[in-house]
Design a protein around this motif. Structure first.
Motif, mmCIF file in Angstrom:
data_model
loop_
_atom_site.group_PDB
_atom_site.id
_atom_site.type_symbol
_atom_site.label_atom_id
_atom_site.label_comp_id
_atom_site.label_asym_id
_atom_site.label_seq_id
_atom_site.Cartn_x
_atom_site.Cartn_y
_atom_site.Cartn_z
ATOM 1 N N ARG A 152 9.875 -1.553 11.859
ATOM 2 C CA ARG A 152 10.882 -1.633 12.920
ATOM 3 C C ARG A 152 11.477 -3.042 12.967
ATOM 4 N NH1 ARG A 152 11.995 -3.603 17.229
ATOM 5 N NH2 ARG A 152 10.014 -4.738 17.369
ATOM 6 N N ALA A 153 10.594 -4.038 12.977
ATOM 7 C CA ALA A 153 11.073 -5.422 13.108
ATOM 8 C C ALA A 153 11.917 -5.844 11.904
ATOM 9 C CB ALA A 153 9.884 -6.364 13.279
ATOM 10 N N LEU A 154 11.643 -5.267 10.749
ATOM 11 C CA LEU A 154 12.384 -5.641 9.536
ATOM 12 C C LEU A 154 13.598 -4.737 9.308
ATOM 13 C CD1 LEU A 154 9.313 -6.261 7.168
ATOM 14 C CD2 LEU A 154 10.798 -8.007 8.162
ATOM 15 N N GLY A 155 13.822 -3.803 10.236
ATOM 16 C CA GLY A 155 14.957 -2.892 10.092
ATOM 17 C C GLY A 155 14.786 -1.951 8.913
ATOM 18 N N LEU A 156 13.553 -1.560 8.614
ATOM 19 C CA LEU A 156 13.294 -0.687 7.463
ATOM 20 C C LEU A 156 12.742 0.674 7.877
ATOM 21 C CD1 LEU A 156 11.578 -3.312 5.075
ATOM 22 C CD2 LEU A 156 13.966 -2.563 5.057
ATOM 23 N N GLU A 157 12.690 0.930 9.197
ATOM 24 C CA GLU A 157 11.995 2.133 9.665
ATOM 25 C C GLU A 157 12.584 3.430 9.128
ATOM 26 O OE1 GLU A 157 13.906 0.168 11.444
ATOM 27 O OE2 GLU A 157 14.352 0.930 13.441
ATOM 28 N N GLU A 158 13.890 3.398 8.813
ATOM 29 C CA GLU A 158 14.514 4.627 8.286
ATOM 30 C C GLU A 158 14.223 4.809 6.801
ATOM 31 O OE1 GLU A 158 16.363 6.726 10.147
ATOM 32 O OE2 GLU A 158 15.945 5.493 11.916
ATOM 33 N N ARG A 159 13.678 3.772 6.151
ATOM 34 C CA ARG A 159 13.540 3.819 4.696
ATOM 35 C C ARG A 159 12.109 4.049 4.234
ATOM 36 N NH1 ARG A 159 19.024 2.303 3.821
ATOM 37 N NH2 ARG A 159 18.707 2.565 1.590
ATOM 38 N N VAL A 160 11.172 4.168 5.144
ATOM 39 C CA VAL A 160 9.785 4.411 4.745
ATOM 40 C C VAL A 160 9.251 5.636 5.468
ATOM 41 C CG1 VAL A 160 9.189 2.011 4.199
ATOM 42 C CG2 VAL A 160 8.917 2.824 6.531
ATOM 43 N N ARG A 161 8.340 6.327 4.812
ATOM 44 C CA ARG A 161 7.698 7.455 5.483
ATOM 45 C C ARG A 161 6.192 7.334 5.287
ATOM 46 N NH1 ARG A 161 7.019 10.762 0.954
ATOM 47 N NH2 ARG A 161 8.428 10.050 -0.684
ATOM 48 N N LEU A 162 5.481 7.964 6.199
ATOM 49 C CA LEU A 162 4.023 7.832 6.233
ATOM 50 C C LEU A 162 3.360 9.112 5.751
ATOM 51 C CD1 LEU A 162 1.398 6.375 7.286
ATOM 52 C CD2 LEU A 162 1.907 7.398 9.513
ATOM 53 N N GLU A 163 2.417 8.972 4.811
ATOM 54 C CA GLU A 163 1.588 10.115 4.421
ATOM 55 C C GLU A 163 0.147 9.813 4.803
ATOM 56 O OE1 GLU A 163 2.052 11.289 0.352
ATOM 57 O OE2 GLU A 163 4.135 11.915 0.677
ATOM 58 N N VAL A 164 -0.531 10.814 5.348
ATOM 59 C CA VAL A 164 -1.933 10.616 5.737
ATOM 60 C C VAL A 164 -2.803 11.738 5.173
ATOM 61 C CG1 VAL A 164 -1.553 9.317 7.880
ATOM 62 C CG2 VAL A 164 -1.504 11.785 7.944
ATOM 63 N N ASN A 165 -4.074 11.416 5.049
ATOM 64 C CA ASN A 165 -5.040 12.424 4.590
ATOM 65 C C ASN A 165 -6.419 12.004 5.074
ATOM 66 O OD1 ASN A 165 -6.045 14.663 3.245
ATOM 67 N ND2 ASN A 165 -6.300 13.585 1.291
ATOM 68 N N THR A 166 -7.351 12.943 5.015
ATOM 69 C CA THR A 166 -8.741 12.559 5.243
ATOM 70 C C THR A 166 -9.558 12.916 4.009
ATOM 71 O OG1 THR A 166 -10.703 12.767 6.623
ATOM 72 C CG2 THR A 166 -9.333 14.750 6.399
ATOM 73 N N LEU A 167 -10.434 12.005 3.623
ATOM 74 C CA LEU A 167 -11.343 12.280 2.496
ATOM 75 C C LEU A 167 -12.693 12.754 3.025
ATOM 76 C CD1 LEU A 167 -10.628 9.108 0.333
ATOM 77 C CD2 LEU A 167 -9.608 11.362 0.086
ATOM 78 N N GLY A 168 -12.837 12.792 4.344
ATOM 79 C CA GLY A 168 -14.091 13.235 4.940
ATOM 80 C C GLY A 168 -15.187 12.199 4.775
ATOM 81 N N SER A 169 -16.398 12.607 5.115
ATOM 82 C CA SER A 169 -17.541 11.700 5.012
ATOM 83 C C SER A 169 -17.880 11.498 3.534
ATOM 84 C CB SER A 169 -18.748 12.314 5.715
ATOM 85 O OG SER A 169 -19.076 13.505 5.030
ATOM 86 N N TYR A 170 -18.735 10.570 3.256
ATOM 87 C CA TYR A 170 -19.163 10.316 1.880
ATOM 88 C C TYR A 170 -19.760 11.586 1.272
ATOM 89 C CZ TYR A 170 -21.593 8.242 -2.074
ATOM 90 O OH TYR A 170 -22.031 7.964 -3.334
ATOM 91 N N ASP A 171 -20.591 12.289 2.043
ATOM 92 C CA ASP A 171 -21.247 13.503 1.526
ATOM 93 C C ASP A 171 -20.225 14.590 1.213
ATOM 94 O OD1 ASP A 171 -23.637 12.267 1.734
ATOM 95 O OD2 ASP A 171 -24.220 13.219 3.640
ATOM 96 N N ALA A 172 -19.237 14.720 2.131
ATOM 97 C CA ALA A 172 -18.207 15.748 1.924
ATOM 98 C C ALA A 172 -17.449 15.452 0.630
ATOM 99 C CB ALA A 172 -17.247 15.758 3.109
ATOM 100 N N ARG A 173 -17.178 14.198 0.440
ATOM 101 C CA ARG A 173 -16.422 13.801 -0.747
ATOM 102 C C ARG A 173 -17.220 14.067 -2.017
ATOM 103 N NH1 ARG A 173 -13.572 7.916 -1.045
ATOM 104 N NH2 ARG A 173 -13.959 7.709 -3.244
#
Ligand code: HAM
Length: 437
Positions: free
Chosen positions: A150-171
């Motif tokens: 936002r402060a750099l005026g780039l908010e329209e040019r980046v998008r966020l991807e998220v994921n979970t890898l779970g616990s160590y055992d799950a992984r």
């Protein structure tokens, strides 16, 4: 002429000016969020990264700059900051019975194939938080990065991807299932993926190879293996992001190239830089402190790649780099050279006194005064003033000395006027939109 080493680039003044603006903005936001700055060494024992980042990662396997020092110890130029950060806090007793929120900035080194946006020496600004278990800190870290955009005026040019890898055992359970599924098809995998089947199978999910991707379509999926507690953590994070109004997409193939992640992983991506689209990345790494010899402690963080953010900023804000010089001081006659130097410095001080001290670290609020050096007649000096791209040329000659007023030429519109020193300072502050109250 000896050339620069491949992948090590120079940041020349025009680019460095933009760099300074961006870095100042990011530092300011880190401080607004009450993260404390930390400085870490460039060289560490190789073992730190082997254990921290993971033996089987590309970074440790083939990208580190490793050397033997005179004692025969194996040292490596840091390829990233997280392992060093854990080491430093742990070694200095700063993880004992306390939480920490820190940030660091500096060059990292990876022997990668150089191309635009991918260098062998690159600059990261990272934030790390230790001792927090809940998804609130994952959300805060993402909010922190969102605030940069936002402060750099780039908010329209980046998008966020998220994921979970779970616990160590799950992984681990997922890893086994994936290997069991892919092993009989090993011959159909691309070369990198076949190698990773033994060393780092989760990274196969990242493969760009069409045949490998086709095989993966019917492979076991990571979300099926995520335990309830990890699901709750992930759901908590997504709800917080919704509350904060931060948009994201979930991507169950996002696995990251470093071994230490558990639970949340995320990446900010831009489509403006071709293949090197990841501008900021991170996640949770609850097992790392323990893996490096400390007591088990939850942790999370991210690092943004300043070289890439700089490229993106250049694409979006082509002219927004401020000025190299604002005021150029000229003198008529060599006998006034010393006067000019004193005048230039009085102007610097008078302006600095009036600028709100909280804003002085930002480039935009620094008025740059250059005094003519090396003599020359007035015509020559005015030419230099023009070349410097200053807004104002200030002139002192015998007349100005006598009357105590300065001759000011606005080099943008060519207008010339006489102003007392104090009035010129006011004029500059007004013109630069500096709130001098
Ligand atoms: P990383 O994804 O390896 O994560 O790097 C973070 C960012 O550094 C990337 O998203 C990219 O912008 C930049 N970067 C990486 N390699 C290069 C390169 N060769 N040239 C230019 N830029 C590059 C980490 O390093 C983790 N330590 C992040 C982290 C902190 N996770 C938790 N805390």
């Amino acid at each position: 002429m000896v050339q620069a080493v491949r992948g090590m680039r120079d940041v020349l003044p025009l680019e460095a000016r933009r760099w300074r603006q961006i870095e100042n903005t990011v530092h300011q936001i880190m401080q607004q969020f009450a993260y404390e700055e930390i400085h870490l060494p460039l060289l560490e024992f190789t073992e730190l990264f082997a254990r921290g980042v993971g033996e089987a990662t590309d970074i440790v396997e083939k990208e580190m700059y490793t050397l033997a020092d005179r004692d025969g110890d194996s040292l490596s130029l840091r390829p990233e900051g997280t392992a060093s950060c854990v080491r430093a806090l742990q070694e200095n007793g700063l993880l004992y019975n306390q939480t920490q929120k820190v940030f660091y900035a500096g060059p990292m080194f990876r022997y990668e194939k150089p191309q635009k946006g991918r260098y062998r020496q690159f600059y990261q600004i990272g934030a790390e938080a230790f001792g927090y278990t809940g998804p609130d800190i994952d959300a805060e870290l993402i909010l922190l990065a969102a605030e940069f955009w936002r402060a750099l005026g780039l908010e329209e040019r980046v998008r966020l991807e998220v994921n979970t890898l779970g616990s160590y055992d799950a992984r681990q359970a997922y890893r086994s299932a994936l290997v069991d599924y892919l092993q009989p098809h090993a011959a159909e995998l691309d070369d990198d993926s076949r190698r990773r089947l033994k060393t780092n199978p989760l990274r196969i999910l990242d493969s760009k190879n069409a045949q490998t991707q086709a095989l993966l379509a019917t492979a076991p999926q990571l979300p099926e293996f995520i335990d309830d507690e990890s699901q709750a953590h992930y759901a908590g994070l997504l709800a917080l992001l919704d509350d904060l109004g931060i948009s994201y997409t979930t991507n169950s193939n996002l696995v990251r190239g470093l071994d230490y992640y558990t639970h949340t992983v995320f990446e900010w991506i831009t489509d403006d830089l071709g293949a090197q689209g990841a501008v900021c990345a991170g996640g949770r790494y609850n097992g790392l402190v323990e893996r490096l010899g400390g007591r088990a402690m939850p942790a999370a963080g991210f690092a943004m790649g300043l070289d890439r953010v700089l490229l993106l900023h250049e694409v979006v804000h082509q002219n927004a780099v401020g000025s190299a010089v604002d005021i150029y001081v000229c003198h008529a006659g060599d006998e006034l050279a010393s006067e000019a130097q004193q005048l230039g410095h009085r102007l610097r001080r008078a302006i600095a006194r009036r600028v709100d001290s909280s804003a002085t670290c930002g480039n935009t609020h620094t008025v740059k005064v250059r005094v003519n050096m090396g003599g020359g007649n007035l015509k020559k000096q005015m030419k230099r003033a023009d070349t410097s791209a200053a807004t104002w040329a200030v002139l002192i000659g015998a007349e100005e000395m006598q009357s105590g007023v300065l001759t000011i030429k606005n080099l943008r519109d060519g207008q010339q006027r006489q102003l007392a020193e104090a009035d010129f300072v006011e004029h500059v502050l007004l013109a630069k939109h500096i709130n001098s109250d």
